[in-house]
Design a protein around this motif. Structure first.
Motif, mmCIF file in Angstrom:
data_model
loop_
_atom_site.group_PDB
_atom_site.id
_atom_site.type_symbol
_atom_site.label_atom_id
_atom_site.label_comp_id
_atom_site.label_asym_id
_atom_site.label_seq_id
_atom_site.Cartn_x
_atom_site.Cartn_y
_atom_site.Cartn_z
ATOM 1 N N ASP A 1 0.264 -1.454 0.604
ATOM 2 C CA ASP A 1 0.282 0.135 0.098
ATOM 3 C C ASP A 1 0.884 0.889 0.297
ATOM 4 O O ASP A 1 0.337 2.261 0.220
ATOM 5 N N THR A 2 2.020 1.238 -0.176
ATOM 6 C CA THR A 2 2.936 2.369 0.364
ATOM 7 C C THR A 2 3.833 2.547 -1.521
ATOM 8 O O THR A 2 3.788 1.144 -1.560
ATOM 9 N N ILE A 3 4.340 3.280 -1.425
ATOM 10 C CA ILE A 3 5.601 3.714 -3.004
ATOM 11 C C ILE A 3 6.368 4.531 -2.759
ATOM 12 O O ILE A 3 6.576 5.053 -1.367
ATOM 13 N N SER A 4 7.378 4.477 -3.488
ATOM 14 C CA SER A 4 8.009 5.620 -2.578
ATOM 15 C C SER A 4 7.778 6.666 -2.827
ATOM 16 O O SER A 4 7.550 7.205 -3.819
ATOM 17 N N VAL A 5 8.389 8.046 -2.542
ATOM 18 C CA VAL A 5 8.645 9.060 -1.943
ATOM 19 C C VAL A 5 8.317 10.075 -3.077
ATOM 20 O O VAL A 5 9.136 10.070 -4.040
ATOM 21 N N ASN B 1 15.808 3.405 16.675
ATOM 22 C CA ASN B 1 15.699 2.986 15.139
ATOM 23 C C ASN B 1 16.561 3.439 14.348
ATOM 24 O O ASN B 1 16.096 4.817 13.653
ATOM 25 N N PRO B 2 17.363 2.429 13.348
ATOM 26 C CA PRO B 2 16.469 4.073 12.321
ATOM 27 C C PRO B 2 15.761 3.702 11.544
ATOM 28 O O PRO B 2 14.643 2.930 11.198
ATOM 29 N N MET B 3 15.465 4.984 10.470
ATOM 30 C CA MET B 3 14.387 4.849 9.956
ATOM 31 C C MET B 3 13.899 5.348 8.438
ATOM 32 O O MET B 3 15.318 5.014 7.672
ATOM 33 N N THR B 4 13.103 4.600 7.468
ATOM 34 C CA THR B 4 13.069 4.418 6.157
ATOM 35 C C THR B 4 11.539 5.179 6.097
ATOM 36 O O THR B 4 10.481 5.343 6.956
ATOM 37 N N VAL B 5 11.418 6.019 4.932
ATOM 38 C CA VAL B 5 10.410 6.169 4.914
ATOM 39 C C VAL B 5 9.797 5.947 3.307
ATOM 40 O O VAL B 5 9.980 5.867 2.593
ATOM 41 N N ARG B 6 8.026 5.457 3.377
ATOM 42 C CA ARG B 6 7.972 5.443 2.586
ATOM 43 C C ARG B 6 6.697 6.549 2.123
ATOM 44 O O ARG B 6 6.055 6.885 3.319
ATOM 45 N N GLN B 7 5.737 6.317 0.783
ATOM 46 C CA GLN B 7 4.463 7.111 0.962
ATOM 47 C C GLN B 7 3.359 6.294 0.448
ATOM 48 O O GLN B 7 3.159 5.509 -0.452
ATOM 49 N N PHE B 8 2.112 6.653 1.408
ATOM 50 C CA PHE B 8 0.798 6.459 0.447
ATOM 51 C C PHE B 8 -0.015 6.806 -0.628
ATOM 52 O O PHE B 8 0.406 7.847 -0.435
#
Length: 353
Positions: free
Chosen positions: A8-12, A36-43
């Motif tokens: 349900d997510t895409i690259s930002v 912890n390290p954080m990664t980000v995706r976009q809905f």
């Protein structure tokens, strides 16, 4: 070995990125797992507020911020949405819980808040294959939507600290005038249908009904369903316009976005749900809500027309941001022809009564 990305997510999107290091620094130590390290995706769904998945490995959170570019002062209100979600989950478990709000625009470029991550399925253009085992899946979704809305309208908002969320008296008249002002600011051309609907709404406003919490943008793709049961809702999203007012305006909103295969083309152009005749018809939605809530829906055509009027303005607001280059999202290029179609639908519902 890397884990697969959530479906349900895409690259930002390039123009919707933010300073991830600033967000990570702001959240560090404030919520479990944020060391912890954080990664980000976009809905990727939705056409207004921007929503991101913050993945810390053992913990996931969701960040919400307004869309890019200028927005109407009373729309996309992150402070309001976070206030609602800090409290509402206690009495209405379908509302995700909010954790933190920040009005420091130096972090992501706008006010934002962080809330819990819910798991499930958002239905948009097609009925997902995971529901193939239920031939009546669309009907089950329809009933779940109506019953959840009725349950929201039964919440004792005073008891959870939301009695100051809005001014319920005069709510409908403010809706008519407020959306008319927004139309004047967003329109790229005059539409006689909008003038006619505005005049009709002013002349046909029904007496106020009992007040309740009002979601203000209630539709199928603002709901998350349980993957194991299309008749069970896992979450209701997009609370930034939630207020106190007339609950029938939410029923009108649901009707306005509700589209079926045999609707006229100018109704179907607004479809934000599968065009599938297994969904309940509008009159069935109305009857089920009336039965479940005990409310009088004899004037529901007014709320339906008002909501289509409002939908026209929302589409125009999104489209004008694209035309002015305030967003690069190519999906919005197709919104232009939907504006007169939605206005015509609003006029037809008004004239039918």
């Amino acid at each position: 070995m890397t884990s697969p990305q959530p479906s349900d997510t895409i690259s930002v999107r390039a123009d919707e990125r933010f300073d991830e290091r600033a967000v990570q620094a702001f959240l560090r130590g404030k919520l479990p797992g944020t060391e912890n390290p954080m990664t980000v995706r976009q809905f990727g769904g939705g056409a207004a507020n921007l929503t991101y998945l913050l993945d810390y490995g053992s913990n996931e959170y969701v960040l919400r911020r307004p869309p890019l570019g200028p927005v109407a002062p009373s729309a996309h209100d992150m402070a309001r949405e976070s206030k609602v979600l800090l409290r509402l989950w206690k009495s209405f478990p379908l509302a995700p819980r909010a954790y933190l709000f920040s009005d420091d625009e130096s972090i992501v470029g706008a006010p934002f808040f962080v809330m819990e991550r819910r798991q499930g399925i958002v239905v948009r253009n097609t009925v997902p294959a995971v529901y193939d085992a239920w031939n009546d899946a669309p009907a089950r979704m329809s009933i779940a939507l109506v019953e959840a809305l009725s349950e929201l309208h039964a919440v004792d908002y005073e008891s959870i600290g939301l009695g100051d969320l809005g001014r319920p008296s005069g709510f409908i008249r403010r809706q008519i005038e407020g959306w008319w002002r927004r139309w004047q600011a967003a329109k790229l051309e005059d539409l006689p249908a909008m003038d006619a609907v505005y005049d009709w709404l002013r002349s046909n406003e029904p007496p106020e009904s009992a007040h309740s919490l009002v979601h203000n943008d209630y539709k199928l793709d603002n709901v998350m369903l349980a993957s194991e049961d299309p008749g069970r809702i896992a979450a209701v999203f997009d609370w930034d316009m939630c207020t106190l007012g007339d609950p029938l305006s939410d029923v009108g909103a649901l009707l306005a976005w509700w589209c079926l295969p045999d609707d006229p083309p100018h109704f179907r152009t607004m479809a934000m749900m599968p065009l599938d005749d297994r969904f309940l018809r509008r009159e069935e939605l109305i009857a089920h809500y009336a039965q479940h809530s005990g409310r009088d829906l004899s004037a529901i055509h007014f709320y339906h027309s008002l909501s289509l009027f409002r939908v026209t303005v929302i589409i125009a607001q999104i489209y004008v941001r694209y035309v002015r280059g305030q967003t690069q999202d190519k999906r919005f290029a197709a919104f232009g022809p939907r504006i007169p179609a939605a206005a015509q639908a609003a006029l037809e519902v008004a004239q039918r009564h």
